[in-house]
Each structure stands twice: as C-alpha cells, then as structure tokens.
Design an enzyme around this catalytic site. Structure first.
Site, PDB file in Angstrom:
ATOM      1  N   GLY A 274       0.720  -1.351   0.134  1.00 18.47           N
ATOM      2  CA  GLY A 274      -0.104   0.046   0.024  1.00 18.47           C
ATOM      3  C   GLY A 274       1.107   1.287  -0.159  1.00 18.47           C
ATOM      4  O   GLY A 274       0.906   2.034  -0.980  1.00 18.47           O
ATOM      5  N   THR A 667       9.085  -9.772  11.248  1.00 20.05           N
ATOM      6  CA  THR A 667       8.453  -8.862  10.713  1.00 20.05           C
ATOM      7  C   THR A 667       8.946  -7.469  10.413  1.00 20.05           C
ATOM      8  O   THR A 667       8.911  -6.766   9.545  1.00 20.05           O
ATOM      9  CB  THR A 667       7.012  -8.972  10.883  1.00 20.05           C
ATOM     10  OG1 THR A 667       6.758  -8.923  12.462  1.00 20.05           O
ATOM     11  CG2 THR A 667       6.282 -10.532  10.655  1.00 20.05           C
ATOM     12  N   GLY A 736       6.306   1.117  10.079  1.00 21.84           N
ATOM     13  CA  GLY A 736       6.279   0.975   8.851  1.00 21.84           C
ATOM     14  C   GLY A 736       7.157   2.093   8.062  1.00 21.84           C
ATOM     15  O   GLY A 736       7.167   1.463   6.838  1.00 21.84           O
ATOM     16  N   GLU A 737       7.201   3.172   8.465  1.00 18.89           N
ATOM     17  CA  GLU A 737       7.517   4.299   7.426  1.00 18.89           C
ATOM     18  C   GLU A 737       9.150   4.737   7.942  1.00 18.89           C
ATOM     19  O   GLU A 737       9.712   5.272   7.057  1.00 18.89           O
ATOM     20  CB  GLU A 737       6.606   5.389   7.584  1.00 18.89           C
ATOM     21  CG  GLU A 737       5.238   5.078   6.880  1.00 18.89           C
ATOM     22  CD  GLU A 737       4.165   5.810   7.000  1.00 18.89           C
ATOM     23  OE1 GLU A 737       4.121   6.867   6.473  1.00 18.89           O
ATOM     24  OE2 GLU A 737       3.428   5.726   8.125  1.00 18.89           O
TER      25      GLU A 737
END
Ligand code: MOS
Length: 770
Positions: A274, A667, A736-737
C-alpha cells in the site's frame, strides 16, 4: 488545516499539561512490557502459507458469475474541455456491455478529503468524477468501458474517440511559486514556527551552511495493481478492494451512493503493498457506478500506466535548510523552509519540515512550508511522506556543516541532542538516538571512514561512507475497536476491520493477544479485512499496530471483568477485583496469591457458557499530544562511485533503529529493510519524469521508472535498541515508514565522502557525478 485547528491543538496540549499523570495512557506500568513471551519472538507470518501457496485471495481474484471487466480512458491533456466525445465504435465493439462517460454517469458529489479532523474522510481528490466535460489534469478518467472479457474492454476503450479543447495549464514548479499558498497547519502541527531571530543568528554564526535541496515527484509502484471487484445485490453492495482503509471505504461509498452504512460491505483480506497509495481514488467510484448501471458485477484493475495516470504519489519539493553553529558546533540557528506541490483539490501536505522540528536543539529556528498549485494528478501520502525527503535536506546539511567544521558528523549531531521537544517542550518518554548511533557505528565500522573526501579508492572506484538520521512520529489513532471472543475450548478470536498489506498485522496482533490472554499463539486467531467487523482505523502513519494493541488491551480488561462476574461465589477467584488478577496459562489467577486460580474452561462451563464475547475501543491517544513520541534511526551507507561512468554502487547499508519494543524481529526486520530499499530508490533511481510543457508523466512504466532491483540492493543489516516507550501500548512505536527516512541523505553523504561532490538534487544519477 485551519488557524482554528492550531488554537485547538495548542489549547489541548496546554490542558493536557495540567492533567494528572495517572489519567494519561502509560501512567501505570504494563506488566507485559519487557516480558519475553510470544511478543518478541520470531514468529512466522500466520498467512505465510496461504500467500506462498496462492490461496490468499486478492481483490482482483474474486470469482463471480456474470462478471464483466472494466477498462479506463485517461485524458491526454492537462487542462481543457472535452470538445468531442464519440463512443459509437466502442459501443459496437465485440463484448461491450457499457460505455460510461460524464453523459451517463450518475450525478455524485466528490468524497470528503482526507484530513485530521474527520477520520472517516478518505478522499484523495475533491474533483468531480465523470460529472462534466472539464479536464483538470493529464490522466484524469474521462471514460470507462465494460465488456465480457478484459481484452474486449481494453480494445473497446482504445476506440473511444475524445477531442479536447486545450486550455492553459499550470505545469511549471518555478512559475507556481509566485502564487504559493501558506497553509496555517501541517497535519496537527502549526505550519509557521519561529523562535528567536534565525536570520540574525545565521548571519552572526561562527559556522554556517545555507543550501537548497530538491526532490522529484515519485510514483507509487506496489506490486499489486489497484483493483476492485464490485457486486450490487438487491439492496446491498459488496466491494472487494485493495485498500489500506477498509472501514472508511465502506462508509465513503455508502455516503456517495446514498446507501446506509450496513448496506455496503468491503472485503480486503490481503493487499499487495500500500505505502499510502492504496487509498480512495476515482477508479473505485467508477467501478461501483458502472456496476450499478450495467446491473452486472464488475472488476476494475488499473493498468500499471493507469496507476501513474490516476493515482498520485510523492510531491516534488524544493527545500532550504540553513544551520548556524557556534565554535563548538552548537546550533544557534536552524531554518527549514520550502515548497511542495499540493493542488487545492488534494490533501497531502508532504510534511517535510516536521522531522526537523524534533531532531535538534537550536536557539533560533524557523520552519515553514508552502504549497504550489499545479494541474496534476492529486499527490498523496507515500511512505514517510515529508520525513523521507525532509531528512534528505536536513541531514545533508548537517553533513555539510560537519565537513565545514572538520568535525565527525555523528559527534556534531550528538552535541545538538535536545533534552525536551525543541518546540513545545514536551518530554521524550524514550529517546535513544545517541545509542542507536553508537551501536550502529560500531557494527558498521565507522572508524574506517576517511574524513577527507576522495581519499579511498579501488581502481576506477572511489569509495565513501556516509550516515544520516531518520525519524518518524508515533501515531495511535482514536476509535480502534476489536471484538474478542474467548471459548470454552480455550481458544480465542480477535476481530477488527484491520488491514494486511504485507506487514504481518494478524501475526503480531496474535502474539500480543496471546500474551495478554495467557494463551499460546496457536490458540488465538485474528480476523481482519472486512468492514462488517468492529472498526479499525486505516493502516497509515505507521499507526495501525499501536492502535490495535490499545484496543486489544481494552478488550482484555473488559473480558477480565466479565469473567469475574461469571465466576460467582464458588470459584477460587471469587471476590478478587479485576486489578488483582491476571490471565495466565489459560486461567484467571490471583496476582498476589497464584494458588487462587481457575481455568477458563471450568469457569465458563460452570456458568453454562460456550463462549464469552466483549467489544472494546482503545483509550484516547492523549499521549500523542502530551509527550514527544518519535522513532529514530541512524543509517549508515558504504558505496563506490565509478570515475569512468559516474555510476553509484551501494555496497553496504545498515539501519540502527530506536523504535520502542520490537514485537516480532522477523516481520520488523522485513519492514525496516523494505523501507530502506525504497530509500535507495529515492536516493538513486526513482523519478517521475514530468513534461512541464504539457503536464504529462513521460515514464509511466516500470521499464522507465526505475525502482531498485535485486542487483541495486546490497546486503542490508538492521539492528535496534528495543528500549520500550513507557507511554505506548506494549512500549511499541510504528515501524512501517521510518525505514525509508534518512537513507537518501546517508547515500548522498557517502557520495560526498567518496567523491567530494555534493549532490543536492535527487535522484543521484550518474550524470550528476560526471
Ligand atoms: Mo503511509 S504513507 O501513511 O501508508
């Protein structure tokens, strides 16, 4: 984005300053923080098998009877009107079911723009969709064709004849500066921040740098193309969408088409990447409308070119960073200002100055962003919007200052570490950037760097090392809700309309829920990707994990209360209060007296219950406004630059992260490395080539727009401090970023160290080094 919002946020921060600590999230230590159990383990993804065996079903893979396929026609001019629109040939082509244009499109209002004041608003564009003959940007959808097969649809779309009456378009960055807009706020921060007199301090500084850095437009290139499969049933609408905003997509479609919220159900169990791009765009509206008119289920998959044309990406920017320092390298002035493109019909402010506000202490500061209106596809959020490119400018400037002062750049940064938030003075509950640097430098072998640029060489290759800081704010969103079911057989299910875009959402939430419930991970399942489930916030701002952790924590608290109610007088835990018990080994157990315990199985059986279900919403994320909660990284890069070709080859890349508790090292490492690879693209290869003469993107293919391929990516090492943030659920902040932030500057600084050439214009392609 208003002045009123600035006043409200500032007042809220002030009021929260008076609120007793015991009312704030994280005031009581969480027993799970620091405990090594399921959280912290290298669990494999629970959906890994489904993905590698191909049974995971993505939005474009849902089978349906009578399905027809859509193809889009995009405008080829940037501004004007459709002067002639001839659909005769398309309509007559084999297999065609419908040709949809502004003539037969239902009249619809555009969706509400995404923003901080309304979390269910998710529009990327406030322009009308197929409502009139006006063209506002090159790539705008002007027609859609439905046919029995994709090939028939594609062919018929090529037969739609559109002639345009062109109008003058605003396509030049430089010219748009004359009409730049100055927004009052950037997300939840006041835009124009000043302290002291930065200009004067700069003029009087013992050492100073003052430079302009530019970054190009970039496009989203998730492997999975944007796709939607739509099925109108009697009085309900089913939408299988590739989206990072499941609940809000259902609510938005319901509002647009005049349906009740319960009448729209969005499924999105898996999303193939995404990064901010899988939001709400025109193609979803077109697919739903086309299906409604044709009374057939419809599948619409954007072509790769279609993603470039109708889904916006990262905005181009021009940034000024100026730093003044005293003789010891202490900053007397820090200025970060600049321009990015954000048309008035778009909503992403590309917050490139926000990271600079938190990284360094400086006696005088100025931060200011200005927006340029161009007639382009609306820009949007793209992995660490703002911070990814803002840290390029800031951290290049830091390196330039260190070089000018003859100081090690890590030491220069260390001397300017703030003790509190440099603007609003809030404490940092956890900040170990200095440690991240020290650990990373040691692992990387920073002492092998030659301070003198161009000093290391291997044949035609000049070798250099660089480093830079990355940062990204902590986000937890209000309203995250989960339903938790505990069954008599000792299994539990957590359900929420959350999003899985490849990051391992269910995997880490199961790890947390298992620990919180005193169960093994095998006994816990997690349902997501369905708008009928209790609402999760969208997956964005690296905030989904913490938001859900907060909701699960609230649900388990409620579950304990319910269990104690059910326990009755005959239970060994009878009479214990909720805060006197814990859930452990499938039992409710006294904390003070562990011999007082009862298994869930026996407790539920005695109450005559097969299961127990609670639904709960996480507490308000007040910590975000009361504390300065940010993640940090120290990025290290070693590379070679060829004297002959100017080519840059990155040999080593290391990220040392300070992001609170790491929930799952497997992860997490994947998230960090993925972000760092995107950072290499930003640094070296990616650039949307925009023809300013006609407003058209010229490289709308993966052959012409270069994302890093395997040979561009070296072995990447990641490490982390793992120090919990006491104010966030489980001590975790988003990951995530942050991976992409800091990378472009680390590469640029290494290029300088190798060659003595300072490139202030991304991407660093070979022509800039010859
Ligand atoms: Mo992110 S750019 O908020 O998906």
């Amino acid at each position: 984005m208003s002045r009123l919002q600035n006043v409200m946020i500032a007042s809220l921060r002030t009021v929260l300053g008076w609120v007793p600590d015991r009312w704030l999230p994280g005031s009581r230590p969480d027993a799970l923080i620091g405990r090594v159990a399921a959280v912290g383990r290298h669990d494999v993804r629970v959906d890994g098998r489904a993905k590698v065996t191909g049974t995971a079903r993505f939005a474009a893979e849902v089978a349906m009877d009578r399905l027809c396929y859509a193809a889009l026609v995009h405008s080829t001019v940037a501004r004007g009107r459709i002067a002639r629109l001839d659909t005769t040939a398309a309509q007559a082509a084999p297999g065609v079911v419908l040709v949809l244009t502004h003539r037969n499109m239902p009249r619809l209002a555009p969706p509400d723009l995404i923003g901080v004041s309304n979390l269910s608003a998710i529009g990327n564009s406030s322009l009308p969709v197929l409502q009139d003959a006006d063209v506002r940007y090159d790539g705008q959808i002007v027609a859609a064709v439905l046919a029995e097969t994709q090939l028939q649809a594609d062919h018929a779309a090529s037969l739609v004849r559109v002639d345009y009456a062109r109008a003058d378009a605003r396509t030049r960055f430089e010219q748009a500066k004359a009409d730049a807009r100055t927004p009052a706020s950037i997300l939840i921060e006041k835009n124009h921040e000043t302290k002291g007199d930065a200009d004067r301090a700069l003029a009087q500084a013992a050492h100073a740098v003052d430079a302009v850095y530019t970054t190009p437009a970039l496009n989203h290139n998730a492997i999975e193309l944007h796709a939607v499969t739509v099925d109108w049933q009697d009085d309900a609408l089913i939408v299988h969408d590739a989206t990072q905003m499941v609940a809000a997509t259902a609510a938005t479609i319901a509002r647009l088409f005049g349906l009740k919220k319960e009448q729209v159900r969005v499924f999105s169990p898996f999303v193939g990447g995404g990064f901010g791009g899988k939001g709400f765009w025109d193609h979803q509206i077109v697919a739903v409308a086309a299906s409604k008119i044709a009374r057939r289920p419809v599948r619409l998959v954007l072509t790769r070119e279609g993603v470039y044309r109708s889904v916006g990406g990262r905005s181009p920017s021009e940034q000024r960073v100026a730093i003044g320092a005293d003789a010891d390298g202490r900053f007397t002035a820090l200025v970060h200002t600049g321009y990015s493109v954000m048309p008035a019909y778009a909503a992403c402010p590309e917050q490139f100055t926000l990271g600079s506000r938190v990284l360094y202490r400086a006696a005088n500061v100025e931060f200011l962003q200005r927006h340029l209106d161009l007639d382009v596809v609306p820009n949007t959020f793209m992995r660490a919007p703002g911070e990814a490119i803002g840290t390029f400018a800031l951290e290049s400037a830091i390196d330039e200052l260190a070089q000018a002062m003859g100081l090690d750049p890590i030491e220069l940064r260390r001397r300017n570490e703030p003790e509190r938030h440099p603007i609003h003075g809030h404490p940092f509950p956890q900040r170990a950037l200095t440690k991240a640097y020290a650990d990373g430098a040691q692992r990387f072998g920073w002492t092998r760097r030659a301070a003198e640029p161009g000093a290391r060489r291997d044949g035609e290759w000049r070798i250099g090392m660089g480093c830079a800081t990355g940062t990204y704010p902590y986000t937890r969103m209000p309203g995250a809700t989960v339903r938790l079911t505990l069954r008599r057989d000792g299994t539990a299910t957590v359900a929420s309309s959350a999003q899985e875009m490849g990051m391992g959402t269910a995997t880490v939430q199961i790890q947390h829920a298992a620990d919180r419930l005193g169960l093994t991970t095998e006994a816990v399942s997690f349902e997501l990707g369905d708008s009928m489930l209790p609402p999760a916030p969208f997956a964005g701002g690296s905030g989904q994990t913490a938001s859900l952790l907060g909701a699960v924590t609230a649900a388990v608290k409620e579950l304990i209360a319910e269990l104690l109610k059910l326990a009755g007088n005959d239970s060994p835990v009878a009479g214990l209060r909720a805060d006197e018990v814990q859930l452990i080994d499938g039992s409710v157990a006294g904390i003070a007296d562990a011999s007082r315990r009862e298994r869930f199985q026996s407790l539920l059986a005695r109450a005559g219950r097969d299961d127990l279900t609670v639904t709960a919403t996480g507490n308000l994320p007040l910590e975000m406004l009361r504390f300065a909660m940010h993640s940090y990284s120290a990025i290290f890069c070693e590379l070679r630059v060829s004297d002959v070709t100017g080519e840059v080859r990155v040999d080593r890349l290391l990220g040392s992260f300070d992001c609170g508790t790491i929930l799952n090292p497997r992860t997490a490492a994947s998230q960090f490395k993925g972000g760092m690879i995107m950072g290499l693209g930003l640094a070296l290869t990616e650039e949307t080539l925009f023809d300013a003469r006609n407003g058209r993107i010229m490289n709308a293919t993966l052959a012409d727009y270069h994302v890093p391929s395997h040979l561009d990516v070296p072995e990447i090492e990641v490490m982390w401090t793992g120090i919990p943030d006491p104010r966030s659920p489980l001590g975790a902040r988003g990951i995530g970023e942050i991976g992409i932030t800091g990378v472009a500057a680390a590469v640029a600084n290494a290029v300088f160290n190798a060659t003595g050439r300072r490139v202030r214009e991304l991407p660093i392609t070979l022509d800039k080094l010859l």
